[in-house]
Write an enzyme that holds these catalytic residues in place. Structure first.
Site, PDB file in Angstrom:
ATOM      1  N   LYS A   1       0.862  -1.194   0.000  1.00 32.26           N
ATOM      2  CA  LYS A   1       0.000   0.000   0.000  1.00 32.26           C
ATOM      3  C   LYS A   1       0.892   1.236   0.000  1.00 32.26           C
ATOM      4  O   LYS A   1       1.859   1.305   0.776  1.00 32.26           O
ATOM      5  CB  LYS A   1      -0.877  -0.041   1.259  1.00 32.26           C
ATOM      6  CG  LYS A   1      -1.888   1.079   1.397  1.00 32.26           C
ATOM      7  CD  LYS A   1      -2.679   0.879   2.699  1.00 32.26           C
ATOM      8  CE  LYS A   1      -3.795   1.874   2.887  1.00 32.26           C
ATOM      9  NZ  LYS A   1      -4.552   1.631   4.145  1.00 32.26           N
TER      10      LYS A   1
ATOM     11  N   SER B   1      -9.459   1.656   3.317  1.00 34.47           N
ATOM     12  CA  SER B   1      -8.588   2.384   2.415  1.00 34.47           C
ATOM     13  C   SER B   1      -7.584   1.487   1.689  1.00 34.47           C
ATOM     14  O   SER B   1      -7.031   1.904   0.680  1.00 34.47           O
ATOM     15  CB  SER B   1      -7.842   3.463   3.177  1.00 34.47           C
ATOM     16  OG  SER B   1      -6.995   2.877   4.156  1.00 34.47           O
TER      17      SER B   1
ATOM     18  N   SER C   1      -9.643  -0.575   7.648  1.00 32.31           N
ATOM     19  CA  SER C   1      -9.108  -0.364   6.299  1.00 32.31           C
ATOM     20  C   SER C   1      -8.394  -1.556   5.670  1.00 32.31           C
ATOM     21  O   SER C   1      -8.052  -1.506   4.487  1.00 32.31           O
ATOM     22  CB  SER C   1      -8.154   0.834   6.298  1.00 32.31           C
ATOM     23  OG  SER C   1      -8.882   2.020   6.216  1.00 32.31           O
TER      24      SER C   1
END
Lengths: 106, 521
Positions: free
Chosen positions: B93, B169, B193
């Protein structure tokens, strides 16, 4: 319904946050803030014992689970030039910024 | 079998056994990514571009990956052990620093930021032989549950239906893993997330205990809530990924000095004798009505509820004792408290972005430093960071902090107390991962309150710090994945793996387990 965050208060927050907003952005953000505050007001519904402690984190840290404080030893980063490569404006290894406003102390 | 369909454990085994090389595995993944991913997200990119592609990536660092894969193969050739992740392609990420690569937080304000060091979690994976493919997309600074707020467009899409969001996210991570673009991705979980996008994309998402994994090199959102963790296609890969990255770190004093068990061995112990709790407070959901300003309580959709009850039945058949009616009274206050606590921490963390030392600086002529700060932040931040800074400033202001911030922190204590009391009676809690499956792109974005409520069944774990795992539990009426979720006490990720693995094995013969988002023939 009266907005908790009025246009005047909102302007103050924008100044504190070091932001500049377009009119559309400002309207959207103020509306969202007020909506979020309505959700936050749900917290008022809980009868709260004043003795309830504040939790700044969830998991308790005990001496057994906490890292020892490391020795205060200076460790130089091996390549300072690489750090400066990321700076927007550099002259002779100094990061350059616009004038810092001066204010006379009363 | 296609190399991209292998698990991380199988890839590492094949590489150790010289049945495949790290370069072969890497090239198979790169060519699959070229087929399914489409253009990477970019500043100013078209959100509608290549609507049938996944768009998980912001930056694919293929050459860097080739250097690493060659090094792994050289170690094998020399009779050395590259480690338990030998040649396993992983994605990261883009909220983690990886040295000499762009580390953007999906924000214009960091679009040009090349990290001068590598995050501990990433470094540990690389030291264990992992091959980092690149950085994957996310909501800007992790602020969202859909990926739509990324400044790098097109944002990631759900591989099962590219008209839907992957969740957020860690949406790029979940999408990449579901789309077979690498069996492991590193994500972060501040309110759900990791676990929410995992549920939306039909993969396994683990939020470890706060302090189980170092946050060094993670671009911070809510420093008391953020947890790095893996997204994988199987529970065993999750156990493998965590075992490599967990543990104390001299660079992060909040990384706890708790020994790391052998999760892969623990995972096989099954659920016989474990007490698994169900709480009525996780079978109702709350939605906010912006017009009336009221919170409306609803029961869970039947198919979500039934998937949890089915999981409970399977656990019972495997010898677990199901304990019903475990009270978790403060669950509904998780999101309102999060609106306060996370915003205060976000505002504090976002003040460092000022256009001085790194990142974006306004090109406009400015006559003083304050003006440069304001313009750089105005132009560099998207709407979500601005919203969080403003709310954080307000609820932490001296005159309001007792009413808001301190109250929210006390309620956090009560949420923690719910877990402490529950874990006196049970070993694990079983709950739904999300109130629904993935929604349509554009379906919720813009309503920041409704978006946040998607995390309502997960955020309590972040307040309390306890670990949680979401595992795939089939599909809903729209053929979109749904998940079931387990919570465990502090540092008992081993129990999560035992339950997740048992559930995975128990559902192994179900037809939905055979479904893929792509045809590999």
């Amino acid at each position: 319904m009266t907005d908790e965050i009025t246009p005047e208060l909102f302007e103050h927050l924008v100044e504190l946050a070091a932001l500049e907003l377009s009119v559309e952005e400002g309207e959207y953000l103020r509306r969202q803030l007020n909506n979020q505050l309505m959700a936050i007001h749900e917290l008022q519904a809980i009868p709260l014992d004043p003795a309830t402690p504040i939790a700044s984190h969830g998991v308790p840290y005990t001496p057994e689970t906490s890292a020892h404080i490391r020795e205060d030893i200076l460790k130089s980063y091996p390549d300072p030039a690489k750090l400066l490569e990321g700076a927007p404006d550099v002259q002779e290894n100094y990061i350059v910024v616009p004038d810092i406003p001066h204010q006379s102390l009363k | 079998m296609n190399l991209v369909e292998l698990s991380a454990l199988e890839i590492a085994r094949k590489i150790h056994a010289r049945e495949a090389s790290a370069v072969e595995v890497l090239e198979a993944h790169l060519s699959h990514i070229a087929r399914v991913d489409g253009c990477p997200g970019a500043i100013g990119g078209n959100p509608q571009a290549e609507a049938d592609k996944v768009h998980a990536f912001i930056s694919l660092t293929a050459e860097r990956a080739r250097v690493k894969a060659l090094a792994v193969d050289a170690q094998i050739a020399a009779g050395q052990d590259p480690g338990p992740l030998a040649g396993v392609p992983v994605t990261i990420k883009d909220i983690f620093c990886v040295e000499d690569t762009f580390s953007t937080a999906a924000s214009k304000i960091l679009a040009n930021f090349k990290a001068p060091y590598t995050a501990t979690a990433v470094q540990r994976w690389e030291n264990a032989g992992a091959v980092v493919l690149g950085k994957v997309n996310l909501d800007e600074f992790t602020y969202g549950s859909s990926n739509e707020s990324s400044a790098f467009q097109p944002a990631s899409r759900n591989p099962w239906d590219t008209t839907r969001v992957p969740g957020g996210s860690s949406g790029g991570s979940a999408a990449a893993v579901a789309a077979f673009e690498g069996p492991i991705s590193l994500g972060t979980d501040t309110a759900g997330s990791i676990r929410l996008p995992a549920a939306y994309c039909g993969v396994v998402g683990l939020k470890p205990t706060y302090g189980r994994v170092s946050r060094y090199g993670l671009i911070a959102f809510g420093s008391s809530l953020d947890c790095p963790g893996p997204l994988t296609r199987s529970v065993s890969d999750s156990a493998l990924a965590l075992s490599v990255m967990a543990g104390a770190d001299p660079c992060d004093s909040t990384a706890a000095t708790v020994p790391v068990p052998d999760y892969l061995a623990e995972m096989e112990k099954g659920v016989k004798g474990l007490k698994i709790g169900l709480s009525p407070d996780y079978f109702r959901i709350t939605y906010f009505n912006a017009e009336t300003g009221e919170l409306v309580e609803q029961s869970l959709p039947d198919e979500i509820k039934l998937s949890v009850l089915d999981a409970a039945e399977r656990m019972a058949k495997l010898g677990a004792e199901i304990i019903e009616d475990v009270p978790m009274r403060h669950t509904r206050f998780g999101i309102p408290a999060y609106f306060v606590i996370s915003r205060v921490e976000a505002a504090s963390n976002l003040h460092r972005y000022d256009g001085v030392k790194y990142g974006y600086r306004t090109p406009d002529m400015t006559d003083d430093l304050r003006s440069m700060y304001r313009k750089s932040r105005a132009q560099g931040f998207g709407i979500q960071p601005k919203l969080r800074v403003l709310m954080g400033m307000y609820v932490s202001a001296a005159q309001y902090s007792e009413q808001y911030y301190n109250r929210a922190l006390r309620i956090r204590s009560l949420i923690r107390q719910d877990f402490d009391e529950a874990f006196q009676k049970v070993d694990l809690l079983l709950s739904p991962s999300t109130p629904s499956a993935a929604f349509k792109i554009g379906g919720v974005y813009g309503d920041s309150v409704l978006m946040q409520y998607a995390d309502q069944l997960l955020v309590t774990g972040n307040h309390a710090g306890v670990p949680g795992i979401s595992v795939p539990a089939g599909f809903d009426h729209d053929a979109m994945p749904i998940g079931v979720h387990f919570f465990a006490p502090d540092f008992r990720e081993d129990l999560l793996f035992r339950a997740g693995r048992a559930y995975e094995q128990s559902t192994g013969a179900e037809i939905w387990r055979q479904q893929r988002p792509f045809n590999f023939d």
